[in-house]
Structure formats: structure tokens, C-alpha cells
Design a protein around this motif. Structure first.
Motif, PDB file in Angstrom:
ATOM      1  N   UNK A  46      76.232   2.486  59.685  1.00  0.00           N
ATOM      2  CA  UNK A  46      75.675   3.818  59.955  1.00  0.00           C
ATOM      3  C   UNK A  46      76.293   4.864  59.026  1.00  0.00           C
ATOM      4  N   UNK A  47      77.594   4.773  58.831  1.00  0.00           N
ATOM      5  CA  UNK A  47      78.244   5.722  57.919  1.00  0.00           C
ATOM      6  C   UNK A  47      77.791   5.486  56.481  1.00  0.00           C
ATOM      7  N   UNK A  48      77.554   4.235  56.110  1.00  0.00           N
ATOM      8  CA  UNK A  48      77.046   3.935  54.777  1.00  0.00           C
ATOM      9  C   UNK A  48      75.655   4.494  54.546  1.00  0.00           C
ATOM     10  N   UNK A  49      74.867   4.522  55.595  1.00  0.00           N
ATOM     11  CA  UNK A  49      73.502   5.047  55.480  1.00  0.00           C
ATOM     12  C   UNK A  49      73.467   6.555  55.249  1.00  0.00           C
ATOM     13  N   UNK A  50      74.613   7.200  55.341  1.00  0.00           N
ATOM     14  CA  UNK A  50      74.665   8.640  55.076  1.00  0.00           C
ATOM     15  C   UNK A  50      74.255   8.983  53.646  1.00  0.00           C
ATOM     16  N   UNK A  51      74.381   8.036  52.713  1.00  0.00           N
ATOM     17  CA  UNK A  51      73.987   8.354  51.342  1.00  0.00           C
ATOM     18  C   UNK A  51      72.501   8.698  51.260  1.00  0.00           C
ATOM     19  N   UNK A  63      77.618 -11.248  42.268  1.00  0.00           N
ATOM     20  CA  UNK A  63      76.799 -12.453  42.316  1.00  0.00           C
ATOM     21  C   UNK A  63      77.400 -13.528  43.215  1.00  0.00           C
ATOM     22  N   UNK A  64      78.748 -13.620  43.265  1.00  0.00           N
ATOM     23  CA  UNK A  64      79.416 -14.665  44.031  1.00  0.00           C
ATOM     24  C   UNK A  64      80.611 -14.091  44.791  1.00  0.00           C
ATOM     25  N   UNK A  65      80.367 -13.246  45.782  1.00  0.00           N
ATOM     26  CA  UNK A  65      81.502 -12.681  46.510  1.00  0.00           C
ATOM     27  C   UNK A  65      82.233 -13.764  47.305  1.00  0.00           C
ATOM     28  N   UNK A  66      83.525 -13.606  47.432  1.00  0.00           N
ATOM     29  CA  UNK A  66      84.361 -14.562  48.155  1.00  0.00           C
ATOM     30  C   UNK A  66      84.555 -14.043  49.577  1.00  0.00           C
ATOM     31  N   UNK A  67      83.783 -14.587  50.522  1.00  0.00           N
ATOM     32  CA  UNK A  67      83.853 -14.105  51.902  1.00  0.00           C
ATOM     33  C   UNK A  67      85.188 -14.416  52.549  1.00  0.00           C
ATOM     34  N   UNK A  68      85.880 -15.442  52.055  1.00  0.00           N
ATOM     35  CA  UNK A  68      87.191 -15.774  52.614  1.00  0.00           C
ATOM     36  C   UNK A  68      88.165 -14.614  52.452  1.00  0.00           C
ATOM     37  N   UNK A  69      87.919 -13.782  51.460  1.00  0.00           N
ATOM     38  CA  UNK A  69      88.817 -12.649  51.235  1.00  0.00           C
ATOM     39  C   UNK A  69      88.777 -11.669  52.404  1.00  0.00           C
ATOM     40  N   UNK A  70      87.771 -11.755  53.257  1.00  0.00           N
ATOM     41  CA  UNK A  70      87.673 -10.850  54.405  1.00  0.00           C
ATOM     42  C   UNK A  70      88.588 -11.249  55.557  1.00  0.00           C
ATOM     43  N   UNK A  71      88.998 -12.511  55.624  1.00  0.00           N
ATOM     44  CA  UNK A  71      89.804 -12.981  56.756  1.00  0.00           C
ATOM     45  C   UNK A  71      91.029 -12.115  57.029  1.00  0.00           C
ATOM     46  N   UNK A  72      91.832 -11.809  56.016  1.00  0.00           N
ATOM     47  CA  UNK A  72      93.028 -11.019  56.313  1.00  0.00           C
ATOM     48  C   UNK A  72      92.713  -9.599  56.797  1.00  0.00           C
ATOM     49  N   UNK A  73      91.529  -9.101  56.475  1.00  0.00           N
ATOM     50  CA  UNK A  73      91.181  -7.734  56.825  1.00  0.00           C
ATOM     51  C   UNK A  73      90.484  -7.614  58.179  1.00  0.00           C
ATOM     52  N   UNK A  74      90.024  -8.713  58.719  1.00  0.00           N
ATOM     53  CA  UNK A  74      89.418  -8.737  60.040  1.00  0.00           C
ATOM     54  C   UNK A  74      88.273  -7.751  60.190  1.00  0.00           C
ATOM     55  N   UNK A  75      88.325  -7.015  61.280  1.00  0.00           N
ATOM     56  CA  UNK A  75      87.231  -6.098  61.603  1.00  0.00           C
ATOM     57  C   UNK A  75      87.182  -4.904  60.665  1.00  0.00           C
ATOM     58  N   UNK A  76      88.338  -4.520  60.137  1.00  0.00           N
ATOM     59  CA  UNK A  76      88.357  -3.450  59.138  1.00  0.00           C
ATOM     60  C   UNK A  76      87.588  -3.907  57.894  1.00  0.00           C
ATOM     61  N   UNK A  77      87.736  -5.178  57.524  1.00  0.00           N
ATOM     62  CA  UNK A  77      86.984  -5.729  56.400  1.00  0.00           C
ATOM     63  C   UNK A  77      85.490  -5.708  56.658  1.00  0.00           C
ATOM     64  N   UNK A  78      85.089  -6.027  57.889  1.00  0.00           N
ATOM     65  CA  UNK A  78      83.672  -5.975  58.263  1.00  0.00           C
ATOM     66  C   UNK A  78      83.157  -4.544  58.150  1.00  0.00           C
ATOM     67  N   UNK A  79      83.943  -3.600  58.648  1.00  0.00           N
ATOM     68  CA  UNK A  79      83.579  -2.181  58.580  1.00  0.00           C
ATOM     69  C   UNK A  79      83.355  -1.762  57.125  1.00  0.00           C
ATOM     70  N   UNK A  80      84.317  -2.089  56.253  1.00  0.00           N
ATOM     71  CA  UNK A  80      84.226  -1.700  54.847  1.00  0.00           C
ATOM     72  C   UNK A  80      83.051  -2.423  54.168  1.00  0.00           C
ATOM     73  N   UNK A  81      82.873  -3.700  54.472  1.00  0.00           N
ATOM     74  CA  UNK A  81      81.765  -4.469  53.904  1.00  0.00           C
ATOM     75  C   UNK A  81      80.425  -3.805  54.208  1.00  0.00           C
ATOM     76  N   UNK A  82      80.197  -3.443  55.464  1.00  0.00           N
ATOM     77  CA  UNK A  82      78.907  -2.853  55.824  1.00  0.00           C
ATOM     78  C   UNK A  82      78.790  -1.417  55.330  1.00  0.00           C
ATOM     79  N   UNK A  83      79.895  -0.714  55.290  1.00  0.00           N
ATOM     80  CA  UNK A  83      79.880   0.645  54.735  1.00  0.00           C
ATOM     81  C   UNK A  83      79.414   0.596  53.291  1.00  0.00           C
ATOM     82  N   UNK A  84      80.021  -0.295  52.503  1.00  0.00           N
ATOM     83  CA  UNK A  84      79.640  -0.425  51.098  1.00  0.00           C
ATOM     84  C   UNK A  84      78.225  -0.972  50.942  1.00  0.00           C
ATOM     85  N   UNK A  85      77.876  -1.922  51.797  1.00  0.00           N
ATOM     86  CA  UNK A  85      76.568  -2.545  51.713  1.00  0.00           C
ATOM     87  C   UNK A  85      75.448  -1.525  51.897  1.00  0.00           C
TER      88      UNK A  85
END
Length: 182
Positions: free
Chosen positions: A84-89, A27-49
Motif C-alpha cells: 500500500x505504501x509502495x502504491x503511493x507513487x 532477472x534472477x533475484x535470490x529469495x533466500x536473501x530474505x530469510x534473515x530479514x523476515x517480515x521486514x524483508x517482506x515489507x521492503x520487497x512489496x514496498x519496492x515491488x
């Protein structure tokens, strides 16, 4: 062939079910938590999304915000590949032959489009924000559309969409934050 279909279906269901067990405040994800992960965090975020249809995951909001502190083009590329990899489901559920499709008319329409020009259909549906893409992924799987073509069309379309959303975040995030902190 049947064993492969069963494994594909189990993988799709397993990924979706396991996401509900992650210790994330949906309900209230903390987007600031993505800063340390950079582009890998973006990758994981969209994969899960995009790996889940059941649990709402605000991936587009994450792309918008990360565009405010990362390069929007690289955000779009990392996000497009992860998405795209997330859409494999959906693809695997369709490939497994056991996907539940509630809107049969939509499925039939997408099936005709996919048979005429599958890559273009996947590309166009992935470049625009819409709730139809899950059915398109399932349809691609049911039709045994070549996996590499599905992934390429999906990644390109999603990357373009995410670049635009990340650029919007880059241009407006500072203004929004200043407005909220008044």
C-alpha cells in the motif's frame, strides 16, 4: 497547492528512478536473501515491488516463496502494508496532476467507479492480481481521494491477496523444491 503537486510528482518520479539504481539482479533475484530479514524483508520487497511501474519487480513470487518459511498471515499483513505504501507513487503522480495515462477509456471508467464508491473500487482492484491497479492509484490521486482511505482500502485488499499467495507457497513450496532437485 501547485508546489505540493510538483513535490508529489517529483517524489513519485524520484522513487521509481532510484529503484533502477539498486544493486539487485532483477532477472534472477535470490529469495533466500530474505530469510534473515523476515517480515521486514517482506515489507521492503512489496514496498519496492509496488513503488515502481517502470522496473518489473517480482513481488508476488517473493510473497509465494516467503510463505514457505514464514507465517503466511503475517507475510500477508507485512506485504499488504508495504505494498500500500509502495502504491503511493501512482497516487502521488496522479495528485501531482502530471501522470501519463495511455488507456484513456480505462481511466474514464475507473474515474466513474471511484466517484461512486472509491474505497470499494480500490479494495477490489487491490485484492485481485491485475495490471490495472496503477491506473486506479493515479485516478485516486487525480480525484484527490482521501489518502488515508486509499491506504486502508489498498492495504486490506493487498493483505488478503498476499495471505492467499503466501498460503499457496506454504502448501506447495516443499513439493516444488523436491521436484526441482530430482
Amino acid at each position: 497547492q501547485r508546489v505540493l503537486q510538483i513535490l508529489a510528482l517529483l517524489a513519485a518520479v524520484g522513487i521509481t528512478a532510484s529503484l533502477t539504481l539498486l544493486p539487485i539482479d532483477w532477472q534472477h533475484p535470490d529469495w533466500e536473501c530474505l530469510k534473515p530479514y523476515g517480515y521486514l524483508g517482506v515489507f521492503v520487497l512489496t514496498l519496492l515491488s509496488d513503488a515502481t511501474v517502470v522496473v518489473p519487480f517480482p513481488g508476488l513470487a517473493g510473497i509465494f516463496v516467503t510463505g514457505g518459511f514464514l507465517n503466511p498471515i503475517l507475510v500477508g499483513i507485512a506485504g499488504g502494508i508495504g505494498s500500500a505504501l509502495g502504491e503511493l507513487t501512482g497516487y502521488l503522480a496522479g495528485y501531482g496532476g502530471r501522470a501519463i495515462i495511455e488507456d484513456r477509456a480505462l481511466y474514464n471508467k475507473l474515474e466513474k467507479w471511484m466517484q461512486r464508491n472509491g474505497m470499494l473500487t480500490i479494495f477490489v482492484l487491490s485484492v485481485i492480481p491485475n495490471p490495472v491497479f496503477d491506473v486506479a492509484g493515479i485516478t485516486a490521486g487525480v480525484l484527490k481521494f482521501p489518502l488515508w482511505r486509499f491506504l486502508v482500502a489498498c492495504a486490506l485488499g493487498k493483505a488478503i491477496k498476499f495471505i492467499v499467495i503466501a498460503a499457496a507457497g506454504a502448501l506447495s513450496l516443499d513439493f516444488i523444491l523436491q521436484f526441482l532437485h530430482r
